[in-house]
Scaffold this active site. Structure first.
Site, PDB file in Angstrom:
ATOM      1  N   TYR A 134      31.289  34.539  44.728  1.00 46.85           N
ATOM      2  CA  TYR A 134      31.209  34.452  43.267  1.00 46.85           C
ATOM      3  C   TYR A 134      32.344  33.584  42.724  1.00 46.85           C
ATOM      4  O   TYR A 134      32.123  32.695  41.883  1.00 46.85           O
ATOM      5  CB  TYR A 134      31.271  35.854  42.663  1.00 46.85           C
ATOM      6  CG  TYR A 134      31.090  35.875  41.163  1.00 46.85           C
ATOM      7  CD1 TYR A 134      29.818  35.781  40.602  1.00 46.85           C
ATOM      8  CD2 TYR A 134      32.183  35.995  40.310  1.00 46.85           C
ATOM      9  CE1 TYR A 134      29.646  35.803  39.226  1.00 46.85           C
ATOM     10  CE2 TYR A 134      32.014  36.017  38.932  1.00 46.85           C
ATOM     11  CZ  TYR A 134      30.746  35.925  38.396  1.00 46.85           C
ATOM     12  OH  TYR A 134      30.584  35.943  37.031  1.00 46.85           O
ATOM     13  N   SER A 161      33.657  32.407  34.170  1.00 45.38           N
ATOM     14  CA  SER A 161      34.241  33.727  34.419  1.00 45.38           C
ATOM     15  C   SER A 161      35.745  33.588  34.546  1.00 45.38           C
ATOM     16  O   SER A 161      36.265  32.531  34.918  1.00 45.38           O
ATOM     17  CB  SER A 161      33.670  34.317  35.713  1.00 45.38           C
ATOM     18  OG  SER A 161      34.349  35.498  36.095  1.00 45.38           O
TER      19      SER A 161
END
Length: 254
Positions: free
Chosen positions: A159, A146
């Site tokens: 995250y 990501s």
């Protein structure tokens, strides 16, 4: 005059394992690899969905198999991959998120995100690499990371932690497996419209924040990831390992 020849993007005779293939980015990557000739094993928890996808792939003339897999059951998952492998290509796309302010993070939320995004990704990558080394084969292992592996984000502390860690083990494995001609890289998308991200885009304030950070002025689509998957899986990227391919619309360029 002898001109250089562009390396092939063709994936014919390659076996690919796509984990998290039942939807979103994983499904997009599976389609892309199949379009370029790979035999794709679609792996996810939802066996009924996988069977429907396999039928659709076959109707397209693509080669497909299925593997019902819960990545949190690491022992079963790695045993199954060992038996069915070796795989020339791995795409780790299984992922989860439990967004909250850092002060509100629970132990359960932390553990769940780390189990899926980090622990499972680590051991699945390790397992496919071991299979390739045992068979004396080269390969390309791709972790869907990501942009949040390179920056911070509001309500995303856990995250971000998980994805920063994925970048770390990807680089370390690239160093260790390089002598076996096994490449390990990450793809780092910005916000992509999928089932998992719909709640974010349904919130006007959050969508405005996202769009304000993306220099190209739009959120991402699954199709934006597919070419990168083929590139990293193929001989076109034969000299690329330990790298993070940013598909973030310029988010991290600041």
């Amino acid at each position: 005059m002898n001109f250089p020849k562009t390396p092939a993007f063709d994936l014919t005779n390659k076996k690919a394992l796509v984990v998290g293939a039942s939807s979103g980015i994983g499904l997009g990557c599976a389609v892309a690899l199949a379009e370029y000739g790979a035999e794709v094993t679609l792996a996810a928890r939802r066996s009924d969905k996988l069977l429907k996808l396999k039928s659709s792939f076959v109707r397209k003339g693509w080669k497909a198999k299925t593997m019902t897999l819960n990545v949190c059951d690491v022992e079963r998952a790695t045993n199954l991959i060992t038996v069915e492998g070796p795989y020339d290509i791995l795409i780790n796309s299984a992922g989860t998120a439990r967004h909250s302010k850092a002060e509100d993070t629970t132990i359960d939320d932390f553990q769940r995100v780390i189990d899926v995004n980090l622990k499972a990704a680590y051991f699945l990558t390790q397992t496919v690499a071991k299979g390739l080394m045992s068979a004396n084969k080269s390969g390309s292992l791709i972790n869907i990371s990501s942009q949040m592996a390179h920056v911070g984000g509001q309500e995303r502390a856990v995250y971000c932690a998980s994805k920063h860690a994925v970048e770390g083990f990807t680089k370390a494995m690239a160093i260790e497996f390089g002598s076996s001609n096994i490449r390990v890289n990450t793809i780092c998308p910005t916000f992509i419209i999928t089932e998992m991200t719909i709640p974010t885009f349904n919130d006007p304030e959050k969508r405005q924040w996202v769009e304000s950070k993306i220099k190209l002025g739009r959120v991402g689509k699954v199709e934006d990831i597919m070419g990168a998957a083929v590139y990293l899986a193929s001989d076109a990227s034969a000299m690329v390992t330990g790298s993070a391919l940013m598909i973030d619309g310029g988010w991290t360029s600041d």
